[in-house]
Design an enzyme around this catalytic site. Sequence first.
Site, PDB file in Angstrom:
ATOM      1  N   ASP A 151      37.512  47.374  42.246  1.00 59.77           N
ATOM      2  CA  ASP A 151      36.431  46.417  42.464  1.00 59.77           C
ATOM      3  C   ASP A 151      35.466  46.521  41.281  1.00 59.77           C
ATOM      4  O   ASP A 151      35.744  47.201  40.300  1.00 59.77           O
ATOM      5  CB  ASP A 151      35.741  46.669  43.807  1.00 59.77           C
ATOM      6  CG  ASP A 151      35.073  48.037  43.913  1.00 59.77           C
ATOM      7  OD1 ASP A 151      34.863  48.699  42.869  1.00 59.77           O
ATOM      8  OD2 ASP A 151      34.762  48.447  45.040  1.00 59.77           O
ATOM      9  N   PHE A 152      34.331  45.891  41.378  1.00 63.12           N
ATOM     10  CA  PHE A 152      33.380  45.844  40.270  1.00 63.12           C
ATOM     11  C   PHE A 152      32.827  47.215  39.883  1.00 63.12           C
ATOM     12  O   PHE A 152      32.309  47.390  38.791  1.00 63.12           O
ATOM     13  CB  PHE A 152      32.214  44.900  40.607  1.00 63.12           C
ATOM     14  CG  PHE A 152      31.382  45.390  41.760  1.00 63.12           C
ATOM     15  CD1 PHE A 152      30.266  46.183  41.538  1.00 63.12           C
ATOM     16  CD2 PHE A 152      31.738  45.086  43.065  1.00 63.12           C
ATOM     17  CE1 PHE A 152      29.515  46.651  42.603  1.00 63.12           C
ATOM     18  CE2 PHE A 152      30.981  45.545  44.137  1.00 63.12           C
ATOM     19  CZ  PHE A 152      29.871  46.333  43.899  1.00 63.12           C
TER      20      PHE A 152
END
Length: 140
Positions: free
Chosen positions: A23-24
């Site tokens: 994810d980020f």
Amino acid sequence: MQAESGGPPPGRIGVRVYYEDTDFSGVVYHASYLRFLERGRTEFLRARGVGHRELFEAGAGVHFAVRAMTIDFRRPALMDDLLEIETALEAVGGASIDMRQMVFRGGEALVCANVRVAVVAGGRAARLPEDLRRRLSGTG
């Protein structure tokens, strides 16, 4: 479902975590583990002489589909980690296969999954052919 006693040893493969798996924040996205586990099951089968392409091309008439899965996410994996996916045969039934899978980083268990794979032919549950049963159990 009949439990395998003294079944084949677990299979292990290495998987590197790439940016696309995270994810980020650089933590592995939960759905990425499904791909890692799929690779582990595929290589477990391949090591026992059961290739998906062979099943299709040989006209074996069966394929495998995940019917149920429970996953315990214990610790996060991170970008660039080298993971080991361990796959073990737990039981073989008439039309299903139960497997236990673990994701490790340096010996630390990160994820544990119990997977029931259905044997399917023509869109319906089917009996596992005896030759495939022998290969899975390491006796053929």
